[in-house]
Design a protein around this motif. Sequence first.
Motif, PDB file in Angstrom:
ATOM      1  N   GLY A   1       0.768  -1.233   0.000  1.00 37.36           N
ATOM      2  CA  GLY A   1       0.000   0.000   0.000  1.00 37.36           C
ATOM      3  C   GLY A   1       0.798   1.281   0.000  1.00 37.36           C
ATOM      4  O   GLY A   1       0.218   2.371   0.061  1.00 37.36           O
ATOM      5  N   ALA A   2       2.136   1.202  -0.050  1.00 38.54           N
ATOM      6  CA  ALA A   2       2.951   2.417  -0.115  1.00 38.54           C
ATOM      7  C   ALA A   2       2.618   3.198  -1.380  1.00 38.54           C
ATOM      8  O   ALA A   2       2.230   2.626  -2.405  1.00 38.54           O
ATOM      9  CB  ALA A   2       4.434   2.072  -0.083  1.00 38.54           C
ATOM     10  N   HIS A   3       2.776   4.515  -1.302  1.00 38.50           N
ATOM     11  CA  HIS A   3       2.425   5.389  -2.411  1.00 38.50           C
ATOM     12  C   HIS A   3       3.609   5.729  -3.312  1.00 38.50           C
ATOM     13  O   HIS A   3       3.423   6.347  -4.360  1.00 38.50           O
ATOM     14  CB  HIS A   3       1.812   6.682  -1.869  1.00 38.50           C
ATOM     15  CG  HIS A   3       0.632   6.437  -0.979  1.00 38.50           C
ATOM     16  ND1 HIS A   3       0.737   6.431   0.404  1.00 38.50           N
ATOM     17  CD2 HIS A   3      -0.660   6.147  -1.266  1.00 38.50           C
ATOM     18  CE1 HIS A   3      -0.462   6.166   0.922  1.00 38.50           C
ATOM     19  NE2 HIS A   3      -1.314   5.993  -0.056  1.00 38.50           N
ATOM     20  N   GLY A   4       4.803   5.346  -2.887  1.00 35.87           N
ATOM     21  CA  GLY A   4       5.959   5.632  -3.708  1.00 35.87           C
ATOM     22  C   GLY A   4       7.246   5.326  -2.985  1.00 35.87           C
ATOM     23  O   GLY A   4       7.261   4.727  -1.901  1.00 35.87           O
ATOM     24  N   VAL A   5       8.346   5.753  -3.609  1.00 38.29           N
ATOM     25  CA  VAL A   5       9.682   5.422  -3.117  1.00 38.29           C
ATOM     26  C   VAL A   5      10.594   6.633  -3.258  1.00 38.29           C
ATOM     27  O   VAL A   5      10.472   7.413  -4.202  1.00 38.29           O
ATOM     28  CB  VAL A   5      10.261   4.218  -3.897  1.00 38.29           C
ATOM     29  CG1 VAL A   5      10.302   4.478  -5.395  1.00 38.29           C
ATOM     30  CG2 VAL A   5      11.641   3.835  -3.391  1.00 38.29           C
TER      31      VAL A   5
END
Length: 313
Positions: A207-211
Motif C-alpha cells: 500500500g505504499a504510495h511511492g519510493v
Amino acid sequence: MAFANNPKYTGVIPPVVTPRTAEGAIDVPGLRSVVEHLVTGGVTGLFVLGSSGEVPYMTNAERELALSTIAEANNGRVPLIVGANEQTTQRVIEEGRRMIELGAQALVVTTPYYALSNAAEIEAHFRIIHAALDTDIFAYDVPVRTHVKLPLDVAIRLAKDGVIAGVKDSSGDDVSFRQLLLATSHIEGFSVFTGHEVVVDGALLGGAHGVVPGLGNVDPAGYRRLFDAAVAGDWAQAAKEQDRLARVFDIVYTPDSSRVSGGAAGLGAFKTALVEMGIIAGNTMSAPMADLNDSEAAAIREILAETGLLGAK
C-alpha cells in the motif's frame, strides 16, 4: 492498483545527489545534468537536500546554491520536496522559511537530533513547525541518522490531524511501516513513501504510495518502470524490475570498507556510477569523506554493464 485516499504525492522521488568539482565546490553544470537525467527518467518529484545530497556537510550558501540550481534546471516540471535539516524546532523553522523562498513546494523534516527528546517533544516539534510554515510537511523517519525512531502513534496522530502530508520511512522497521500504512490508508491526500531501494515492490504491494531511492539517481527509469508495473497490477514485472535494481544496488558494496566510510561508500558509488554513465564529470565527496578510486570504479562499471545501464544516457 488504485490509491483510495487520493494521495497528493506518489511515484518516484529520488534524493538528488550533489556533485562537486575536484576542488570541492558544488559542480553547478553537473547538478543541472543530474536533474535532467532524473526528470527525463520519469521521476515524479525531486527530494532536494536529503541524506544522498550530503546535506549535513553543506554550508548554508551551498544549500541555497544547490536548491536554486535544481529549481532552475527543473523549471517547474516536477514538485520540489526539500529537506529542512536542522537539529531543533526553531532552527528547522528558520531553515524551512529559507527553502520555501527558494522554491520548495514541500519540506522534509526529521525528528529532533542531538537534543534528547521524548515522544511528547517529537510530536510538539512537528506541530509547531506546521503552525509556523504554510506548506506540506513530510516526516522523515531515519533513526540511523537521528538515533530516534518516529513513534508510530505520534505519526498516526500527526497524519490524522493534517500536521504532516506524508512520511518518508527509512527506519528499516517493516512492521511499523505496515502498521502506519494500515492506520493512515483512509486519510485523504496522505502519502507514505519507502526509503528502501531493494524491497520497493513489497512496499507498494502493501500500500505504499511511492519510493525515495538514493539509487534512483543512477536508474530513475528503472524505478519508474517498477512503480508503473505495480500501479498496473503486474507484480511479476514489478518483481523482475526490482530484482535487476537489487543487482544494481550491489555497487554500494564495492568500496573498500577499511578505507571508505559507510556513508561515503553508498553516496560515492552513486556518484561514481553517474560518472561512468557520463552524467557528471567527477565523484568528489564532501570533506572529510574519501572519494572512490579507480579499482572501485571498475567494479561499479562491471555491474552497470551487466544491468544495462552503460550507454543509458
